[in-house]
Design an enzyme around this catalytic site. Structure first.
Site, PDB file in Angstrom:
ATOM      1  N   LYS A  13       0.913  -1.286  -0.126  1.00 53.93           N
ATOM      2  CA  LYS A  13      -0.065  -0.006  -0.024  1.00 53.93           C
ATOM      3  C   LYS A  13       0.922   1.337   0.024  1.00 53.93           C
ATOM      4  O   LYS A  13       0.713   2.149  -0.739  1.00 53.93           O
ATOM      5  CB  LYS A  13      -0.797   0.027   1.192  1.00 53.93           C
ATOM      6  CG  LYS A  13      -1.792  -1.248   1.349  1.00 53.93           C
ATOM      7  CD  LYS A  13      -2.760  -0.972   2.365  1.00 53.93           C
ATOM      8  CE  LYS A  13      -2.130  -1.256   3.861  1.00 53.93           C
ATOM      9  NZ  LYS A  13      -1.609  -2.391   4.396  1.00 53.93           N
ATOM     10  N   ARG A  87      -9.126   0.459   9.282  1.00 52.07           N
ATOM     11  CA  ARG A  87      -8.814  -0.913   9.607  1.00 52.07           C
ATOM     12  C   ARG A  87      -9.603  -1.835  10.466  1.00 52.07           C
ATOM     13  O   ARG A  87      -9.385  -2.944  10.895  1.00 52.07           O
ATOM     14  CB  ARG A  87      -7.459  -0.924  10.325  1.00 52.07           C
ATOM     15  CG  ARG A  87      -6.054  -1.385   9.358  1.00 52.07           C
ATOM     16  CD  ARG A  87      -4.886  -0.949  10.507  1.00 52.07           C
ATOM     17  NE  ARG A  87      -3.838  -1.694  10.020  1.00 52.07           N
ATOM     18  CZ  ARG A  87      -2.647  -1.110   9.614  1.00 52.07           C
ATOM     19  NH1 ARG A  87      -2.685   0.227   9.237  1.00 52.07           N
ATOM     20  NH2 ARG A  87      -1.577  -1.722   9.197  1.00 52.07           N
ATOM     21  N   ARG A 126      12.185  -6.337   5.204  1.00 52.73           N
ATOM     22  CA  ARG A 126      11.797  -4.815   4.874  1.00 52.73           C
ATOM     23  C   ARG A 126      12.736  -4.047   5.878  1.00 52.73           C
ATOM     24  O   ARG A 126      12.804  -4.614   6.922  1.00 52.73           O
ATOM     25  CB  ARG A 126      10.467  -4.584   5.122  1.00 52.73           C
ATOM     26  CG  ARG A 126      10.213  -2.872   4.885  1.00 52.73           C
ATOM     27  CD  ARG A 126       8.797  -2.567   4.909  1.00 52.73           C
ATOM     28  NE  ARG A 126       8.061  -2.756   5.899  1.00 52.73           N
ATOM     29  CZ  ARG A 126       6.572  -2.664   6.020  1.00 52.73           C
ATOM     30  NH1 ARG A 126       5.965  -2.321   4.977  1.00 52.73           N
ATOM     31  NH2 ARG A 126       6.044  -3.001   7.135  1.00 52.73           N
ATOM     32  N   ARG A 160      12.150  -1.927  11.119  1.00 45.99           N
ATOM     33  CA  ARG A 160      10.969  -1.787  11.961  1.00 45.99           C
ATOM     34  C   ARG A 160      10.851  -2.688  13.188  1.00 45.99           C
ATOM     35  O   ARG A 160      10.635  -4.061  12.873  1.00 45.99           O
ATOM     36  CB  ARG A 160       9.572  -1.581  11.311  1.00 45.99           C
ATOM     37  CG  ARG A 160       9.369  -0.315  10.615  1.00 45.99           C
ATOM     38  CD  ARG A 160       8.252  -0.089   9.682  1.00 45.99           C
ATOM     39  NE  ARG A 160       6.974  -0.690  10.364  1.00 45.99           N
ATOM     40  CZ  ARG A 160       5.859  -0.468   9.543  1.00 45.99           C
ATOM     41  NH1 ARG A 160       5.928  -0.105   8.396  1.00 45.99           N
ATOM     42  NH2 ARG A 160       4.826  -1.209   9.977  1.00 45.99           N
ATOM     43  N   ARG A 171       0.229  -9.109  13.881  1.00 44.23           N
ATOM     44  CA  ARG A 171      -0.308  -7.938  12.779  1.00 44.23           C
ATOM     45  C   ARG A 171      -1.068  -8.953  11.596  1.00 44.23           C
ATOM     46  O   ARG A 171      -2.152  -8.389  11.646  1.00 44.23           O
ATOM     47  CB  ARG A 171       0.766  -7.352  12.168  1.00 44.23           C
ATOM     48  CG  ARG A 171       1.552  -6.492  13.148  1.00 44.23           C
ATOM     49  CD  ARG A 171       2.831  -5.837  12.646  1.00 44.23           C
ATOM     50  NE  ARG A 171       2.600  -5.019  11.286  1.00 44.23           N
ATOM     51  CZ  ARG A 171       3.490  -4.653  10.449  1.00 44.23           C
ATOM     52  NH1 ARG A 171       4.645  -5.288  10.503  1.00 44.23           N
ATOM     53  NH2 ARG A 171       3.215  -3.891   9.562  1.00 44.23           N
TER      54      ARG A 171
HETATM   55  P1  AMP Z   1       1.339   0.393   9.160  1.00 47.53           P
HETATM   56  O1  AMP Z   1       2.474   1.199   8.815  1.00 47.53           O
HETATM   57  O2  AMP Z   1       0.085   0.671   8.112  1.00 47.53           O
HETATM   58  O3  AMP Z   1       1.714  -1.150   8.752  1.00 47.53           O
HETATM   59  O4  AMP Z   1       0.980   0.442  10.448  1.00 47.53           O
HETATM   60  C1  AMP Z   1       1.663   0.210  11.425  1.00 47.53           C
HETATM   61  C2  AMP Z   1       0.734  -0.092  13.043  1.00 47.53           C
HETATM   62  O5  AMP Z   1       0.281   1.326  13.242  1.00 47.53           O
HETATM   63  C3  AMP Z   1      -0.104  -0.895  12.929  1.00 47.53           C
HETATM   64  O6  AMP Z   1       0.337  -2.463  13.242  1.00 47.53           O
HETATM   65  C4  AMP Z   1      -1.079  -0.530  13.998  1.00 47.53           C
HETATM   66  O7  AMP Z   1      -0.123  -0.736  15.320  1.00 47.53           O
HETATM   67  C5  AMP Z   1      -0.892   0.990  13.987  1.00 47.53           C
HETATM   68  N1  AMP Z   1      -2.174   1.468  12.943  1.00 47.53           N
HETATM   69  C6  AMP Z   1      -1.896   2.088  11.753  1.00 47.53           C
HETATM   70  N2  AMP Z   1      -2.969   2.247  11.223  1.00 47.53           N
HETATM   71  C7  AMP Z   1      -4.003   1.924  12.070  1.00 47.53           C
HETATM   72  C8  AMP Z   1      -5.334   2.010  12.068  1.00 47.53           C
HETATM   73  N3  AMP Z   1      -6.053   2.436  10.946  1.00 47.53           N
HETATM   74  N4  AMP Z   1      -6.008   1.431  13.153  1.00 47.53           N
HETATM   75  C9  AMP Z   1      -5.338   1.117  14.166  1.00 47.53           C
HETATM   76  N5  AMP Z   1      -4.032   1.003  14.261  1.00 47.53           N
HETATM   77  C10 AMP Z   1      -3.434   1.268  13.254  1.00 47.53           C
END
Ligand code: AMP
Length: 213
Positions: A13, A87, A126, A160, A171
């Site tokens: 994404k 999400r 990554r 990360r 996740r």
């Molecule tokens: P990402 O970079 O999109 O993989 O997001 C990393 C982390 O941020 C996720 O594993 C969640 O802990 C938190 N996070 C990101 N977006 C959301 C969301 N829409 N709702 C809840 N937690 C989020």
């Protein structure tokens, strides 16, 4: 044009958002990036999000929705790409209300499909730049100089915390339990297109462009 890019962690994404933003004047809204910045800057929001993120869990809906509301309110009519939001179905419901309030209808939800074994290898390999956030992969896109960012040339390229294998498992489970139902939410609205997310970033981008015409 207002879009949501949807899919499990590691489907691409963020990469596809960056390619779209290069071509079109759109605002990339990644809730993950917003939370990571808040953690880096040690803000109240960062303090609220850190524990959940480190464990691979979702940040509570009210915190996340509040954050997105702030960003959407300040768009001033600019088109946007939502990456990593919504999400949960509660977030999707709230987003409907927020978009109606600012008069910005959603044009399309593009969902990426990638087999789980590939998601795991994409995520474990990554690496990201601590400074500018540029994304690498140890096998398919390593930085030219080990551990140093090609883009900003200075900052360290690191893994990360939540890209470690045990956290990835959590996740992906959270995706299955909480996020996958969001797909149905948009499928029922008829704004939803699913595409194959495997192959190179450019190949996937061609598919995205086809969907958007
Ligand atoms: P990402 O970079 O999109 O993989 O997001 C990393 C982390 O941020 C996720 O594993 C969640 O802990 C938190 N996070 C990101 N977006 C959301 C969301 N829409 N709702 C809840 N937690 C989020």
């Amino acid at each position: 044009m207002n879009l949501i890019l949807f899919g499990a962690p590691g489907v691409g994404k963020g990469t596809q958002s960056a390619l779209l933003v290069e071509k079109l004047d759109m605002r990339h809204i990644s809730t993950g990036d917003l939370f990571r910045n808040a953690i880096k800057n040690e803000t109240e929001l960062g303090k609220k999000a850190k524990e959940f993120m480190d464990a691979g869990n979702l940040v509570p809906d009210e915190v996340t929705i509040g954050l997105v509301e702030e960003v959407l309110k300040n768009l001033n009519g600019q088109s946007f790409i939502l990456d990593g939001f919504p999400r949960t179905t509660a977030q999707a419901d709230a987003l409907d209300g927020l978009l109606e309030k600012i008069g910005a209808p959603l044009d399309r939800v593009i969902s990426f499909q990638v087999p789980e074994s590939e998601l795991v290898s994409r995520l474990t390999g990554r690496r990201v730049c601590k400074g500018c956030g540029a994304v690498y992969h140890i096998a398919s896109k390593p930085p030219q100089q080990d551990g140093v960012c090609d883009v900003c040339g200075k900052a360290e390229v690191v893994q990360r915390k939540d890209d470690q294998e045990d956290v990835i498992k959590v996740r992906l489970e959270n995706y299955e339990n909480s996020t996958r139902p969001v797909k149905e939410f948009y499928q029922n609205k008829g704004q939803f297109t699913e595409i194959d997310g495997t192959g190179s970033a450019d190949e996937v981008f061609e598919r995205v462009q086809k969907v958007l015409g």
